[in-house]
Design a protein around this motif. Structure first.
Motif, short mmCIF file in Angstrom:
data_model
loop_
_atom_site.label_atom_id
_atom_site.label_comp_id
_atom_site.label_asym_id
_atom_site.label_seq_id
_atom_site.Cartn_x
_atom_site.Cartn_y
_atom_site.Cartn_z
N LEU A 152 -1.63 -29.82 -25.86
CA LEU A 152 -0.32 -30.45 -25.94
C LEU A 152 0.25 -30.85 -24.59
O LEU A 152 0.88 -31.90 -24.46
N VAL A 153 0.04 -30.03 -23.58
CA VAL A 153 0.59 -30.36 -22.26
C VAL A 153 -0.06 -31.63 -21.72
O VAL A 153 0.62 -32.53 -21.19
N GLN A 154 -1.36 -31.74 -21.87
CA GLN A 154 -2.04 -32.96 -21.44
C GLN A 154 -1.57 -34.16 -22.24
O GLN A 154 -1.36 -35.26 -21.68
N ALA A 155 -1.38 -33.96 -23.54
CA ALA A 155 -0.90 -35.05 -24.38
C ALA A 155 0.51 -35.47 -24.01
O ALA A 155 0.84 -36.67 -23.99
N ILE A 156 1.37 -34.50 -23.71
CA ILE A 156 2.74 -34.81 -23.28
C ILE A 156 2.73 -35.65 -22.01
O ILE A 156 3.47 -36.63 -21.89
N GLY A 186 5.55 -44.06 -21.18
CA GLY A 186 6.96 -44.42 -21.17
C GLY A 186 7.85 -43.65 -22.11
O GLY A 186 9.02 -44.01 -22.31
N LEU A 187 7.36 -42.55 -22.69
CA LEU A 187 8.17 -41.79 -23.64
C LEU A 187 8.91 -40.65 -22.93
O LEU A 187 8.39 -40.05 -21.98
N TRP A 188 10.10 -40.34 -23.42
CA TRP A 188 10.81 -39.13 -23.05
C TRP A 188 10.41 -38.03 -24.04
O TRP A 188 10.18 -38.31 -25.22
N ILE A 189 10.37 -36.80 -23.54
CA ILE A 189 9.98 -35.67 -24.37
C ILE A 189 11.20 -34.80 -24.64
O ILE A 189 11.77 -34.21 -23.72
N PHE A 190 11.60 -34.73 -25.90
CA PHE A 190 12.78 -33.97 -26.31
C PHE A 190 12.32 -32.72 -27.07
O PHE A 190 11.71 -32.82 -28.13
N GLY A 191 12.63 -31.55 -26.53
CA GLY A 191 12.26 -30.31 -27.18
C GLY A 191 13.40 -29.73 -27.99
O GLY A 191 14.53 -29.66 -27.50
N GLY A 222 8.97 -18.76 -35.53
CA GLY A 222 9.64 -17.55 -35.05
C GLY A 222 9.95 -17.55 -33.57
O GLY A 222 11.00 -17.09 -33.14
N GLU A 223 9.04 -18.08 -32.79
CA GLU A 223 9.14 -17.97 -31.33
C GLU A 223 9.54 -19.26 -30.63
O GLU A 223 9.78 -19.27 -29.43
N GLY A 224 9.59 -20.36 -31.36
CA GLY A 224 9.92 -21.63 -30.74
C GLY A 224 8.74 -22.19 -29.95
O GLY A 224 7.58 -21.86 -30.20
N MET A 225 9.04 -23.05 -28.99
CA MET A 225 7.99 -23.65 -28.17
C MET A 225 7.40 -22.63 -27.20
O MET A 225 8.10 -21.74 -26.72
N ARG A 226 6.13 -22.79 -26.90
CA ARG A 226 5.55 -22.00 -25.83
C ARG A 226 6.16 -22.42 -24.49
O ARG A 226 6.60 -23.56 -24.33
N GLU A 227 6.18 -21.49 -23.56
CA GLU A 227 6.90 -21.72 -22.30
C GLU A 227 6.40 -22.94 -21.54
O GLU A 227 7.18 -23.74 -21.02
N LEU A 228 5.09 -23.13 -21.48
CA LEU A 228 4.55 -24.26 -20.73
C LEU A 228 4.89 -25.58 -21.40
O LEU A 228 5.17 -26.58 -20.72
N VAL A 229 4.89 -25.60 -22.71
CA VAL A 229 5.29 -26.82 -23.44
C VAL A 229 6.76 -27.10 -23.18
O VAL A 229 7.15 -28.24 -22.90
#
Length: 250
Positions: free
Chosen positions: A156-160, A167-172, A199-206
């Protein structure tokens, strides 16, 4: 790999999407053939797919919610991040992508995929491990919408980072300190929504790779939506804001 998908809408969408290899269709003996089931049989005949009439208990063993029909198919056809970026480039409006970070409940995943398909996202991204894949249960929960999506399993990090370069913004989606209310965010820009684990939401690196953390305003005593509801609200709010802007420009 072969798998069974049951239920009239899921089976119909598998056939309509034409993305999987189909081995056979089975129909419960004695079931009334009309409506969506008739359409399934007609599509099967057009494609010269074997249609078998079987006892209902054979379908019961697959899933009790079979509605009298099942289809044996190849596994889900995951695509690549490059395919999603290609979809973005072809799209005339602002990009919209859904990123699902470790969604593990099949019902939640099916709901999110159904919402994503309904508003026309250009792609859905999921991690390679520790997540619900597009299983027959997910296809059923999405009412077959999963069959029409460009969905990739990837880092996911590479994909982000690839989406940012496109040109995309990433909204978590994050309910907590440091988040901005969705009401104050411009959703008409090219963007990707990230929905985290139930339960835990996004992983920290994401989370660190998101440009903005966004929360949903709530007035009740329960202070959070589940992942499927929150993600669906964000997608539909994005769609509504974009249509309002489009109508103003006419």
């Amino acid at each position: 790999m072969r798998e069974w998908i049951v239920g009239r809408n899921p089976v119909y969408e598998v056939l309509r999407a034409r993305r999987r290899q189909v081995f056979r269709i089975v129909v419960a003996t004695g079931v009334q053939v009309s409506g969506r089931l008739q359409e399934i049989i007609d599509l099967g005949k057009q494609r010269h797919i074997t249609i078998e009439h079987v006892q209902r208990n054979m379908l019961d063993k697959l899933d009790e919610h079979h509605q009298g029909v099942g289809i044996e198919v190849s596994g889900y056809p995951y695509l690549e991040v490059a395919d999603i970026i290609q979809n973005i480039e072809k799209n005339q409006g602002p990009a919209l992508v859904l990123i699902l970070d470790m969604i593990q409940n099949p019902q939640n995943l099916g709901t999110l995929l159904r919402s994503a398909e309904a508003i026309g996202v250009q792609g859905v991204l999921m991690p390679l491990a520790r997540t619900a894949g597009v299983t027959p249960a997910v296809v059923h929960a999405s009412s077959g919408a999963s069959e029409h999506l460009t969905l990739a399993q990837t880092n996911l990090v590479q994909a982000i980072n690839a989406l940012k370069e496109a040109g995309l913004w990433i909204f978590g989606m994050e309910a907590g300190e440091g988040s901005q209310s969705i009401e104050k965010i411009d959703l008409t820009i090219p963007l990707a929504w990230v929905v985290g684990n139930e339960g835990e939401g996004m992983r920290e690196l994401v989370k660190k790779n998101c440009d903005i953390l966004v929360s949903l305003p709530m007035s009740g005593k329960v202070d959070s939506f589940n992942a499927a509801v929150a993600g669906s609200i964000a997608l539909f709010q994005t769609s509504i804001m974009r249509k309002m802007k489009e109508n103003k420009s006419l």
